[in-house]
Design a protein around this motif. Structure first.
Motif, mmCIF file in Angstrom:
data_model
loop_
_atom_site.group_PDB
_atom_site.id
_atom_site.type_symbol
_atom_site.label_atom_id
_atom_site.label_comp_id
_atom_site.label_asym_id
_atom_site.label_seq_id
_atom_site.Cartn_x
_atom_site.Cartn_y
_atom_site.Cartn_z
ATOM 1 N N THR A 1 -7.787 3.868 -8.572
ATOM 2 C CA THR A 1 -8.475 4.203 -7.339
ATOM 3 C C THR A 1 -7.818 5.334 -6.581
ATOM 4 O OG1 THR A 1 -7.181 2.537 -6.177
ATOM 5 C CG2 THR A 1 -9.307 1.858 -7.089
ATOM 6 N N TRP B 1 -12.546 -6.231 -5.288
ATOM 7 C CA TRP B 1 -12.849 -4.814 -5.482
ATOM 8 C C TRP B 1 -13.430 -4.592 -6.882
ATOM 9 C CZ3 TRP B 1 -10.834 -1.250 -9.008
ATOM 10 C CH2 TRP B 1 -11.197 0.081 -8.785
ATOM 11 N N SER C 1 -13.109 -10.131 0.758
ATOM 12 C CA SER C 1 -12.992 -9.286 -0.430
ATOM 13 C C SER C 1 -13.935 -9.719 -1.525
ATOM 14 C CB SER C 1 -11.551 -9.314 -0.966
ATOM 15 O OG SER C 1 -11.256 -10.576 -1.535
ATOM 16 N N LEU D 1 -5.533 -2.002 -4.911
ATOM 17 C CA LEU D 1 -6.912 -2.324 -5.234
ATOM 18 C C LEU D 1 -7.117 -2.587 -6.722
ATOM 19 C CD1 LEU D 1 -9.091 0.065 -3.045
ATOM 20 C CD2 LEU D 1 -8.829 -2.393 -2.810
#
Length: 198
Positions: free
Chosen positions: A2, A20, A186, A14
């Motif tokens: 990322t 994610w 999340s 992440l």
């Protein structure tokens, strides 16, 4: 990865975040699926309804709504959409005439088969970074997780987790993963039923 300036000795947090990862894959799948079902009655949800109804004996609307995780009122509209082109038909339940069973017609099966083939191509493209063996393993593991999650009420369990963590934040969580309400946030893209009922 990322990060634009990613360093091997400092991994992006992440990259280990389940929410994610699920979100990225889910968004890619949804974009491709939406193109596949632009002219399909009810869109992707209509296809899911057909998938649920096509396997096994005819069931009532409540059972199908529970299986695919949508409100019964929404399901009624989806059935209406699929009934217009003759993909499904409603009939009275012989065991309880107050219930309406949903049956897939021959036209509905043909439409489902056609879109299933197209969707398989979409899935193969999405999983293109994996070998056939890895792809089969991923599908098997996801099926196991999905069936486990389907067996419980996501809203009830998630709310209990948040309440317990807020009341007693002492249990340690694995490094690099969110806890409590952050964990719920999340993973919100992966729990549509929780979002719907919340």
């Amino acid at each position: 990865m990322t990060g634009v300036t990613h360093r091997p000795d400092r991994p992006d947090p992440l990259d280990d975040d389940l929410g994610w990862m699920l979100g990225i894959v889910f968004r890619g799948y949804v974009r491709a699926a939406e193109h596949t079902f632009t002219d399909f009655p009810g869109g992707p949800r209509g296809y899911q309804l057909l998938t649920a109804a096509i396997n096994g004996p005819a069931r009532n609307q409540g059972a199908i709504a529970e299986e695919i995780g949508i409100d019964r009122t929404v399901l009624t509209y989806l059935i209406d959409d699929l009934e217009r082109p003759g993909f499904v038909a409603r009939r009275a339940d012989p065991a309880d005439r107050r219930n309406r069973l949903v049956e897939v017609t021959d036209a509905g099966r043909a439409a489902w088969e056609q879109r299933r083939l197209i969707l398989r191509q979409v899935e193969s493209h999405l999983l293109g970074a994996l070998t056939p063996t890895e792809s089969a393993t991923l599908r098997s593991l996801l099926q196991k997780v999905a069936c486990s999650a389907q067996a419980v009420d996501p809203l009830r369990d998630l709310c209990e987790v948040v309440t317990q963590v807020q009341a007693d934040p002492t249990p340690a969580a694995p490094a690099g993963r969110p806890t409590g309400a952050a964990a719920v946030r999340s993973g919100r893209t992966a729990t549509p039923r929780a979002r719907r009922r919340g």
